[in-house]
Scaffold this active site. Sequence first.
Site, PDB file in Angstrom:
ATOM      1  N   ASN A   1     -10.180  -9.354   8.036  1.00  0.00           N
ATOM      2  CA  ASN A   1      -9.339  -8.164   7.916  1.00  0.00           C
ATOM      3  C   ASN A   1      -9.500  -7.308   9.155  1.00  0.00           C
ATOM      4  O   ASN A   1     -10.611  -6.925   9.517  1.00  0.00           O
ATOM      5  CB  ASN A   1      -9.761  -7.339   6.703  1.00  0.00           C
ATOM      6  CG  ASN A   1      -9.258  -7.907   5.403  1.00  0.00           C
ATOM      7  OD1 ASN A   1      -9.288  -9.107   5.202  1.00  0.00           O
ATOM      8  ND2 ASN A   1      -8.828  -7.042   4.516  1.00  0.00           N
TER       9      ASN A   1
ATOM     10  N   ARG B   1       8.448  -3.378  -4.188  1.00  0.00           N
ATOM     11  CA  ARG B   1       9.824  -3.896  -4.188  1.00  0.00           C
ATOM     12  C   ARG B   1       9.973  -4.930  -5.288  1.00  0.00           C
ATOM     13  O   ARG B   1       9.014  -5.623  -5.632  1.00  0.00           O
ATOM     14  CB  ARG B   1      10.171  -4.618  -2.872  1.00  0.00           C
ATOM     15  CG  ARG B   1      10.057  -3.805  -1.630  1.00  0.00           C
ATOM     16  CD  ARG B   1       8.749  -3.983  -0.921  1.00  0.00           C
ATOM     17  NE  ARG B   1       8.381  -5.356  -0.684  1.00  0.00           N
ATOM     18  CZ  ARG B   1       8.929  -6.136   0.264  1.00  0.00           C
ATOM     19  NH1 ARG B   1       9.854  -5.661   1.064  1.00  0.00           N
ATOM     20  NH2 ARG B   1       8.521  -7.372   0.431  1.00  0.00           N
TER      21      ARG B   1
ATOM     22  N   ALA C   1       0.804  -1.218   0.000  1.00  0.00           N
ATOM     23  CA  ALA C   1       0.000   0.000   0.000  1.00  0.00           C
ATOM     24  C   ALA C   1       0.838   1.269   0.000  1.00  0.00           C
ATOM     25  O   ALA C   1       0.360   2.324  -0.432  1.00  0.00           O
ATOM     26  CB  ALA C   1      -0.928  -0.001   1.220  1.00  0.00           C
TER      27      ALA C   1
ATOM     28  N   GLY D   1       5.698  -7.382   7.970  1.00  0.00           N
ATOM     29  CA  GLY D   1       6.458  -6.310   8.598  1.00  0.00           C
ATOM     30  C   GLY D   1       6.185  -6.159  10.078  1.00  0.00           C
ATOM     31  O   GLY D   1       7.070  -5.767  10.850  1.00  0.00           O
TER      32      GLY D   1
ATOM     33  N   HIS E   1      -2.524 -12.479  -4.571  1.00  0.00           N
ATOM     34  CA  HIS E   1      -2.946 -11.685  -3.427  1.00  0.00           C
ATOM     35  C   HIS E   1      -1.833 -11.790  -2.401  1.00  0.00           C
ATOM     36  O   HIS E   1      -1.454 -12.895  -1.985  1.00  0.00           O
ATOM     37  CB  HIS E   1      -4.260 -12.202  -2.842  1.00  0.00           C
ATOM     38  CG  HIS E   1      -4.753 -11.385  -1.694  1.00  0.00           C
ATOM     39  ND1 HIS E   1      -5.671 -11.842  -0.793  1.00  0.00           N
ATOM     40  CD2 HIS E   1      -4.439 -10.124  -1.289  1.00  0.00           C
ATOM     41  CE1 HIS E   1      -5.904 -10.919   0.117  1.00  0.00           C
ATOM     42  NE2 HIS E   1      -5.167  -9.861  -0.166  1.00  0.00           N
ATOM     43  N   ASP E   2      -1.303 -10.664  -1.960  1.00  0.00           N
ATOM     44  CA  ASP E   2      -0.108 -10.702  -1.109  1.00  0.00           C
ATOM     45  C   ASP E   2      -0.319 -11.540   0.150  1.00  0.00           C
ATOM     46  O   ASP E   2       0.608 -12.218   0.614  1.00  0.00           O
ATOM     47  CB  ASP E   2       0.373  -9.291  -0.765  1.00  0.00           C
ATOM     48  CG  ASP E   2      -0.717  -8.369  -0.240  1.00  0.00           C
ATOM     49  OD1 ASP E   2      -1.823  -8.832   0.094  1.00  0.00           O
ATOM     50  OD2 ASP E   2      -0.452  -7.150  -0.154  1.00  0.00           O
TER      51      ASP E   2
END
Length: 526
Positions: free
Chosen positions: A329, A35, A31, A439, A269-270
Amino acid sequence: MSYGTEPKPEQPRTAAPDGDAPVFLAVDLGATSGRVMAGRVGGAGGQGRAGGADRRTLDLAEVHRFPNRPVRLPGSLRWNVLALFQGVLDGLGRAARTHGCGIASIGIDSWAVDYGLLDADGQLLGNPYHYRDTRTEGVGERVWETVPAGELYRITGLQHLPFNTVFQLAAASGDAQLGAARTLLMIPDLLTHWLTGSVGAEATNASTTGLFDARAGDWADALMERLGIDRSLFPPIRRPGDPAGTLLPYVAAGTGLPESTPVTAVASHDTASAVAAVPATGPGFAYVSCGTWSLAGLELDEPVVTEASRAANFSNELGLDGGYRFLRNVMGLWLLSESRRAWADRGLPAELAPLLEGAARSRPFAALVDPDDPSFLTPGDMPARIAAYCARTGQRPPVDQAATVRCVLESLALAHRATLRTAAELSGTEIRTVHLVGGGSRNRLLCQLTSDATGLPVVAGPAEATALGNVLVQARTRGLVGDRADMRRLVARTQRLRRYEPRGDARAWSEAAARVGLDAPGGGRG
């Protein structure tokens, strides 16, 4: 203060990279940034071949990083997809200069739900809308007048989010742009099309649209017809591992890569790629893929499309090899990143490490929020919104920046707790371990608080789970890895992980959850 422990000795680190191993390029678009990552699976053994030890290596290196900045236009918020594609081309060019003819293939993953429209000549009809654009407000109710919410859920198994693709298309009904469209491509499929000229819809991303039949594993044709959505816009489904073509001449000329370089459909989809790389080596695991969003849930063999699941707002999205990601989500570290942005704009300190140190010293449970409150969805002054939420709910707002960070992280930990407990109850699954990847796994305080809140061990890492999952799907097409279990064993054996054990007062967490409404009857969210 330490918030975790290093891996035990039986978890060796990655061996030195195998320079002769093929290179797989993972284009990973998030978002806020994109990379291009270079991954290698090298060595021998693995998959139990000849009973020998697994001597394979798995390493990953960043080749190029570039910003992803939405653009505010009159009346809309858009993705600058042309700048994104240029960033991809720049990264592929750098990879070509670094790795030359060793590049075996390319795969692309990104966020879900957003799409580009192509006209009859195959040209893009404007920059794609950003899912945080406000055009879908109230659209769900209009859709449900045609297909009731319960029926829509039984078909698609998808969590209600106001920005789901089905609602975006309903909001665009009658627009000239949609009327001129002949093809709809999700963001990874759009970039793949620009690289190769091929047209397809990768299944894991298609399953997030609200126009995909969760049980049939294909587009929901009858649903589209009822909603007045043109079925011909949607290309055939691709599965992870399917070939997506080779590079067009202009891409090859601009990057220095051979035209014969394959592009492979990955779990685009990540979150699907991240879950494929969860380093679980046994049953009973849950996952939290934590970044801008926290995607928390379980991996199941069959979808759960009950009324109770719909009421709890859970999704059944396709994963690798036909499994289902049964998840919810949760508004994730967006609250923290937007807070830091607001502080930086005001000239206040916004470095993460000192903020986390201060948060660790702040008073526990002084202020709490529901991270999924609609007031937190759009960009803006997040600290002010958190303070307003606290005032609205009879709490004293956080007294300083550190207290705001503590509020965000404890609230996220409570949301993880509620979501995973509800997922376990709805699916009849026992959770023994939580794997926190992405992350957020670098945020030791959040990992420890998630362990404390859930009362379960949390294994944190890898931080680059999405890129690793992307690489591993590509490597599987070359026979270098096997099924999901083999992928996960390789990740668990080679990547740096950190384990957290629950501590503190379980009753205090239960009281905090009840206070902010994150423990509905049955242990989940209402």
